[in-house]
Design a protein around this motif. Structure first.
Motif, PDB file in Angstrom:
ATOM      1  N   GLY A  26       0.817  -1.207   0.000  1.00 38.78           N
ATOM      2  CA  GLY A  26       0.000   0.000   0.000  1.00 38.78           C
ATOM      3  C   GLY A  26       0.849   1.254   0.000  1.00 38.78           C
ATOM      4  N   ASP A  47       1.355  -1.810  -4.638  1.00 40.59           N
ATOM      5  CA  ASP A  47       0.137  -0.996  -4.540  1.00 40.59           C
ATOM      6  C   ASP A  47      -0.853  -1.477  -5.592  1.00 40.59           C
ATOM      7  N   SER A  84       3.601  -1.507   6.430  1.00 38.98           N
ATOM      8  CA  SER A  84       2.631  -0.647   5.772  1.00 38.98           C
ATOM      9  C   SER A  84       2.472   0.626   6.592  1.00 38.98           C
ATOM     10  N   PRO A  87      -2.142   2.228   6.631  1.00 40.28           N
ATOM     11  CA  PRO A  87      -3.116   1.553   5.768  1.00 40.28           C
ATOM     12  C   PRO A  87      -4.528   1.736   6.327  1.00 40.28           C
ATOM     13  N   GLN A  92      -6.085  -3.751   7.061  1.00 48.50           N
ATOM     14  CA  GLN A  92      -5.120  -4.298   8.002  1.00 48.50           C
ATOM     15  C   GLN A  92      -5.269  -5.799   8.258  1.00 48.50           C
TER      16      GLN A  92
END
Length: 135
Positions: A26, A47, A84, A87, A92
């Motif tokens: 992400g 991503d 990450s 996020p 998650q």
């Protein structure tokens, strides 16, 4: 959010756990942390946004398009650590599931005032908050 401290925490964690290959999932269009960590580790960024992936490639990162709701597990072969940065909460659990499936450590730098999802431990480092899962 202090980029330098976040990168330092991830680098220290990865070195202490002998992580060789890491992935930022992400990534979006924020490449500062990935660029710093790329100096020390075999790093990929991932991503769902194709434009973010192309931009990452333009600045010299190994970047791949993937949907974390249905990840391409082959992309994450030999990954020791997934991280990450901020996020979305609904993403998650999928990141956690991915880390379990590939047996990787996990670091999430959440948005502020967010409760951790189950199984993740809260860690404070120089004023920054992280949720972690170790192998």
């Amino acid at each position: 959010m202090n980029i330098k401290i976040i990168a330092e925490f991830i680098k220290n964690f990865a070195e202490e756990d002998n992580c060789k290959k890491i992935a930022e999932v992400g990534v979006g269009f924020k490449f500062d942390i990935a660029k710093e960590l790329n100096k020390y580790f075999d790093l990929i960024v991932v991503d769902i946004n194709e434009k973010a992936v192309e931009k990452a490639k333009l600045i010299g990162l190994k970047a791949y398009k993937d949907n974390l709701f249905n990840p391409n597990i082959k992309l994450y072969k030999n990954i020791d650590l997934i991280y990450s940065i901020r996020p979305p909460r609904d993403l998650q659990p999928y990141i956690l599931d991915l880390s379990k499936e590939i047996n990787a450590n996990l670091i999430i730098r959440p948005l502020l005032n967010e409760m951790p999802i189950k199984e993740l431990k809260l860690k404070n480092y120089k004023g920054e908050v992280f949720y972690i899962k170790e192998k």
